[in-house]
Write a protein that holds these residues in place. Structure first.
Motif, PDB file in Angstrom:
ATOM      1  N   PRO A  26       0.801  -1.121   0.127  1.00 35.29           N
ATOM      2  CA  PRO A  26      -0.005  -0.042  -0.050  1.00 35.29           C
ATOM      3  C   PRO A  26       0.789   1.167   0.162  1.00 35.29           C
ATOM      4  N   VAL A  27       0.115   2.322  -0.601  1.00 32.80           N
ATOM      5  CA  VAL A  27       0.904   3.742  -0.771  1.00 32.80           C
ATOM      6  C   VAL A  27       0.118   4.588   0.169  1.00 32.80           C
ATOM      7  N   VAL A  28       0.926   5.350   1.147  1.00 37.35           N
ATOM      8  CA  VAL A  28      -0.484   5.894   2.012  1.00 37.35           C
ATOM      9  C   VAL A  28       0.178   7.406   2.189  1.00 37.35           C
ATOM     10  N   ASP A  29      -0.606   8.389   2.554  1.00 31.64           N
ATOM     11  CA  ASP A  29      -0.119   9.806   2.594  1.00 31.64           C
ATOM     12  C   ASP A  29       0.290   9.802   3.945  1.00 31.64           C
ATOM     13  N   LYS A  30       0.865  11.033   4.423  1.00 39.08           N
ATOM     14  CA  LYS A  30       1.448  11.241   5.789  1.00 39.08           C
ATOM     15  C   LYS A  30       0.324  11.032   6.725  1.00 39.08           C
ATOM     16  N   ASP A  31      -0.791  11.166   6.334  1.00 36.71           N
ATOM     17  CA  ASP A  31      -1.938  10.919   7.456  1.00 36.71           C
ATOM     18  C   ASP A  31      -2.398   9.383   7.473  1.00 36.71           C
ATOM     19  N   GLY A  32      -1.738   8.581   6.676  1.00 29.13           N
ATOM     20  CA  GLY A  32      -2.263   7.219   6.538  1.00 29.13           C
ATOM     21  C   GLY A  32      -3.399   6.893   5.760  1.00 29.13           C
ATOM     22  N   MET A  46      -1.671   1.241  -4.584  1.00 29.66           N
ATOM     23  CA  MET A  46      -1.131   0.091  -4.216  1.00 29.66           C
ATOM     24  C   MET A  46      -0.127  -0.240  -5.393  1.00 29.66           C
ATOM     25  N   VAL A  47       1.086  -0.733  -4.936  1.00 25.95           N
ATOM     26  CA  VAL A  47       1.983  -1.264  -5.998  1.00 25.95           C
ATOM     27  C   VAL A  47       2.206  -2.582  -6.018  1.00 25.95           C
ATOM     28  N   SER A  48       1.824  -3.331  -6.897  1.00 25.08           N
ATOM     29  CA  SER A  48       1.536  -4.752  -7.064  1.00 25.08           C
ATOM     30  C   SER A  48       2.752  -5.182  -7.959  1.00 25.08           C
ATOM     31  N   GLU A  49       2.951  -6.773  -7.773  1.00 27.77           N
ATOM     32  CA  GLU A  49       4.039  -7.431  -8.759  1.00 27.77           C
ATOM     33  C   GLU A  49       3.746  -6.791 -10.111  1.00 27.77           C
ATOM     34  N   GLY A  50       2.569  -7.004 -10.452  1.00 29.50           N
ATOM     35  CA  GLY A  50       2.129  -6.616 -11.754  1.00 29.50           C
ATOM     36  C   GLY A  50       2.554  -5.257 -12.272  1.00 29.50           C
ATOM     37  N   ASP A  51       2.388  -4.312 -11.306  1.00 27.66           N
ATOM     38  CA  ASP A  51       2.702  -2.965 -11.688  1.00 27.66           C
ATOM     39  C   ASP A  51       4.240  -2.705 -11.988  1.00 27.66           C
ATOM     40  N   ARG A  91       4.756   6.667  -7.402  1.00 29.21           N
ATOM     41  CA  ARG A  91       3.502   7.194  -7.939  1.00 29.21           C
ATOM     42  C   ARG A  91       3.171   7.254  -9.495  1.00 29.21           C
ATOM     43  N   ASP A  92       4.295   6.810 -10.179  1.00 32.26           N
ATOM     44  CA  ASP A  92       4.358   6.733 -11.577  1.00 32.26           C
ATOM     45  C   ASP A  92       3.528   5.212 -11.958  1.00 32.26           C
ATOM     46  N   VAL A  93       3.953   4.201 -11.082  1.00 31.12           N
ATOM     47  CA  VAL A  93       3.845   2.972 -11.288  1.00 31.12           C
ATOM     48  C   VAL A  93       2.556   2.292 -10.546  1.00 31.12           C
ATOM     49  N   MET A  94       2.135   3.033  -9.458  1.00 31.37           N
ATOM     50  CA  MET A  94       1.036   2.474  -8.544  1.00 31.37           C
ATOM     51  C   MET A  94      -0.300   2.530  -9.236  1.00 31.37           C
ATOM     52  N   THR A  95      -1.233   1.781  -8.731  1.00 27.78           N
ATOM     53  CA  THR A  95      -2.526   1.557  -9.136  1.00 27.78           C
ATOM     54  C   THR A  95      -3.373   2.587  -8.136  1.00 27.78           C
ATOM     55  N   ARG A  96      -4.189   3.332  -8.711  1.00 26.00           N
ATOM     56  CA  ARG A  96      -4.683   4.625  -7.975  1.00 26.00           C
ATOM     57  C   ARG A  96      -5.953   4.057  -7.505  1.00 26.00           C
ATOM     58  N   ASP A  97      -6.779   3.500  -8.284  1.00 33.73           N
ATOM     59  CA  ASP A  97      -8.098   3.013  -8.059  1.00 33.73           C
ATOM     60  C   ASP A  97      -8.161   1.788  -7.017  1.00 33.73           C
ATOM     61  N   VAL A  98      -7.928   2.110  -5.944  1.00 34.75           N
ATOM     62  CA  VAL A  98      -7.830   0.887  -4.800  1.00 34.75           C
ATOM     63  C   VAL A  98      -9.018   0.522  -4.177  1.00 34.75           C
ATOM     64  N   VAL A  99      -9.143  -0.803  -4.220  1.00 32.14           N
ATOM     65  CA  VAL A  99     -10.488  -1.342  -3.382  1.00 32.14           C
ATOM     66  C   VAL A  99      -9.937  -1.635  -2.105  1.00 32.14           C
ATOM     67  N   VAL A 100     -10.673  -0.980  -1.137  1.00 39.41           N
ATOM     68  CA  VAL A 100     -10.232  -1.126   0.402  1.00 39.41           C
ATOM     69  C   VAL A 100     -11.647  -1.628   1.270  1.00 39.41           C
ATOM     70  N   VAL A 101     -11.096  -2.201   2.259  1.00 39.92           N
ATOM     71  CA  VAL A 101     -12.280  -2.868   3.060  1.00 39.92           C
ATOM     72  C   VAL A 101     -12.273  -2.151   4.451  1.00 39.92           C
TER      73      VAL A 101
END
Length: 123
Positions: free
Chosen positions: A2-8, A13-18, A60-70
């Motif tokens: 997971p990639v988070v900002d300073k507030d969490g 997300m950066v995956s193996e596929g990315d 930020r260039d390779v991460m998936t931005r549309d992240v599914v969270v629970v």
């Protein structure tokens, strides 16, 4: 990961596929083709070629931005349905919009292998 900002808050997300896509052979071949076009048959300076070979991309260039969270209150069944529906291997878990964990397929398998009594809250 997971990639988070300073507030969490989860930004991506950066995956193996990315990573495989960003650094795979196809990208290198495409880059080599462009170098040949730019050089027009002339040899480029070795320093310039080395600079171009170094991948300058950031997370930020390779991460998936549309992240599914629970939410942390999600059931094992809900998480399994999300992983299947979105064809993902992991899902970030959030509390009040902040990352508190990650659940993977392996975590679900371990949870399903446990007996119902093991899930009971201690009294």
């Amino acid at each position: 990961a997971p990639v988070v900002d300073k507030d969490g808050a989860v930004l991506g997300m950066v995956s193996e596929g990315d990573l495989m896509q960003a650094f795979g052979r196809e990208k290198a071949q495409h880059r080599a083709w462009w170098l040949n076009v730019l050089a027009e048959g002339e040899r480029l300076a070795p320093e310039f070629e080395n600079y171009l070979r170094l991948d300058q991309r950031r997370v930020r260039d390779v991460m998936t931005r549309d992240v599914v969270v629970v939410a942390e209150s999600a059931s094992v069944n809900e998480i399994a349905d999300l992983l299947t529906k979105h064809r993902i291997k992991r899902v970030p878990v959030v509390r009040a919009g902040k990352l508190v964990g990650v659940v993977s397929r392996a975590d679900l398998i371990r949870a399903l292998a446990r007996s119902p009594e093991e899930f009971a809250e201690p009294s």
